[in-house]
Design a protein around this motif. Sequence first.
Motif, short mmCIF file in Angstrom:
data_model
loop_
_atom_site.label_atom_id
_atom_site.label_comp_id
_atom_site.label_asym_id
_atom_site.label_seq_id
_atom_site.Cartn_x
_atom_site.Cartn_y
_atom_site.Cartn_z
N THR A 50 0.86 -1.20 0.12
CA THR A 50 0.01 0.00 -0.04
C THR A 50 0.79 1.28 -0.09
OG1 THR A 50 -1.74 -1.24 1.23
CG2 THR A 50 -1.95 1.15 1.29
N LYS A 51 2.07 1.22 0.85
CA LYS A 51 2.80 2.52 0.65
C LYS A 51 3.41 2.66 -0.60
CE LYS A 51 5.31 3.08 4.54
NZ LYS A 51 4.74 4.25 5.51
N ILE A 52 3.70 1.60 -1.26
CA ILE A 52 4.68 1.83 -2.61
C ILE A 52 3.41 2.34 -3.52
CG2 ILE A 52 5.35 0.40 -4.76
CD1 ILE A 52 6.64 -1.19 -2.59
N VAL A 53 2.23 1.77 -3.41
CA VAL A 53 1.15 2.50 -4.38
C VAL A 53 0.98 4.02 -4.18
CG1 VAL A 53 -1.16 2.52 -4.85
CG2 VAL A 53 -0.02 0.44 -4.73
N ILE A 54 1.18 4.32 -2.86
CA ILE A 54 0.89 5.77 -2.26
C ILE A 54 2.12 6.56 -2.73
CG2 ILE A 54 0.38 7.16 -0.37
CD1 ILE A 54 -1.12 4.97 1.05
N ALA A 55 3.10 5.97 -2.53
CA ALA A 55 4.39 6.64 -2.62
C ALA A 55 4.87 7.09 -4.36
CB ALA A 55 5.71 6.15 -2.21
N SER A 56 4.30 6.01 -5.23
CA SER A 56 4.49 6.23 -6.60
C SER A 56 3.54 7.23 -7.13
CB SER A 56 4.22 4.72 -7.14
OG SER A 56 2.89 4.32 -6.87
N ALA A 57 2.53 7.61 -6.42
CA ALA A 57 1.86 8.73 -6.89
C ALA A 57 0.82 8.25 -8.24
CB ALA A 57 2.34 9.86 -7.30
N VAL A 58 0.51 6.93 -8.48
CA VAL A 58 -0.35 6.61 -9.73
C VAL A 58 -1.76 7.03 -9.10
CG1 VAL A 58 1.57 4.79 -9.97
CG2 VAL A 58 -0.44 4.22 -8.21
N LEU A 59 -2.14 7.07 -7.95
CA LEU A 59 -3.61 7.42 -7.77
C LEU A 59 -3.65 8.77 -7.32
CD1 LEU A 59 -4.33 4.10 -5.56
CD2 LEU A 59 -4.70 4.59 -8.04
N ASP A 60 -2.81 9.87 -7.87
CA ASP A 60 -2.94 11.08 -7.46
C ASP A 60 -4.21 11.77 -7.92
OD1 ASP A 60 -0.79 11.15 -5.95
OD2 ASP A 60 0.40 12.42 -7.26
N HIS A 61 -4.67 11.09 -9.13
CA HIS A 61 -5.90 11.57 -9.84
C HIS A 61 -7.13 11.18 -9.01
CE1 HIS A 61 -5.65 7.33 -11.08
NE2 HIS A 61 -6.57 7.63 -11.24
N SER A 62 -7.01 10.36 -7.90
CA SER A 62 -8.14 9.96 -6.87
C SER A 62 -7.92 10.08 -5.64
CB SER A 62 -8.63 8.45 -7.37
OG SER A 62 -9.66 8.02 -6.73
N PRO A 63 -8.25 11.34 -5.08
CA PRO A 63 -7.82 11.83 -3.84
C PRO A 63 -8.54 10.78 -2.80
CG PRO A 63 -8.07 13.69 -5.11
CD PRO A 63 -8.35 12.64 -6.06
N PRO A 64 -9.85 10.48 -3.04
CA PRO A 64 -10.68 9.61 -2.35
C PRO A 64 -10.03 8.17 -1.90
CG PRO A 64 -12.20 10.68 -3.56
CD PRO A 64 -11.15 10.87 -4.32
N LEU A 65 -9.47 7.76 -3.06
CA LEU A 65 -8.93 6.34 -3.08
C LEU A 65 -7.61 6.22 -2.16
CD1 LEU A 65 -9.00 3.27 -3.61
CD2 LEU A 65 -8.00 3.77 -5.86
N THR A 66 -6.95 7.57 -2.68
CA THR A 66 -5.49 7.59 -1.68
C THR A 66 -5.85 7.85 -0.43
OG1 THR A 66 -4.55 8.74 -3.89
CG2 THR A 66 -3.55 9.04 -1.76
N ALA A 67 -6.75 8.50 0.16
CA ALA A 67 -7.09 8.86 1.46
C ALA A 67 -7.36 7.38 2.09
CB ALA A 67 -8.38 9.85 1.57
N ARG A 68 -8.30 6.56 1.41
CA ARG A 68 -8.80 5.28 1.90
C ARG A 68 -7.39 4.36 2.13
NH1 ARG A 68 -13.35 5.79 -1.54
NH2 ARG A 68 -12.37 4.41 -2.88
N LEU A 69 -6.55 4.53 1.13
CA LEU A 69 -5.28 3.73 1.24
C LEU A 69 -4.51 4.21 2.35
CD1 LEU A 69 -4.25 3.22 -2.41
CD2 LEU A 69 -5.23 1.39 -0.93
#
Length: 258
Positions: A49-68
């Motif tokens: 999960t931390k790798i996904v967050i750090a890679s910024a691949v979900l920056d276009h989806s703030p709600p999903l990033t917040a849930r992660l």
Amino acid sequence: MDSKPPPADPPPQNSTSPAKSKDFLTHLEIYLAKRDGVDKLLKISRYATKIVIASAVLDHSPPLTARLKSFESSVGVSRKAFRLGKFIQDVNALRAAARRPLHSHLNFLLSAVAYGGEGLYFFLEQFVWLGKSGLIDKRHLPALQKLSAWFEFIGYFGSVSLKVIELRKIDEEERCLASTVDLTLLRGINGGDEMEKLRKLKEKKTMKRLSVVQDLADGLMAFADIRDGGGSLSSPLVLSSAGMLSAVISTHKNWISC
């Protein structure tokens, strides 16, 4: 931080071991019945999960990033609960080291640093968990976490030093045994026993090397905690990748030891 007992490695399994004869689901049941088994699966999920967050691949989806981020934080707190009482294993390891005939004062000193540092880390992590759970005033958390990270880093320093010494001894033993095997084969004698010993020794060396890599990865994360995330090696992606590497190695070690 995330760690496992630094000095202790599971014994290598040979091809006829009971662990190899179990079917997958039986092996998985035994693995998940252990505290470390569940802890390592949580560790993998957390650092994935931390790798996904750090890679910024979900920056276009703030709600999903917040849930992660919420999931990652929750898993981190859950993992700390698995460490309740875990410092006892280091206390017992220190007692065993004190009773063991000393081959060198350096080995005993490094054992004291490794087990003592990790034991104090696990002890303090109990209070960090209580703080994150809301039972202890959170004002004490920064000091507790900094002190915990220092003891963790000291423990890994002793652990890596011990394992490097052990690897040198294994290398010497391997060279001597390889020479014996070569001489036995040259004389036309069946050297099956010696070859099996050599195979097990190589497996042991591989596991020890993996353990050193794991300790270095965890030590890097502990050092980043000490420096509050400062330094060129403290980027979220680097630390998350180090955590995932450690998680995979520790999962493998715990799996084959079941």
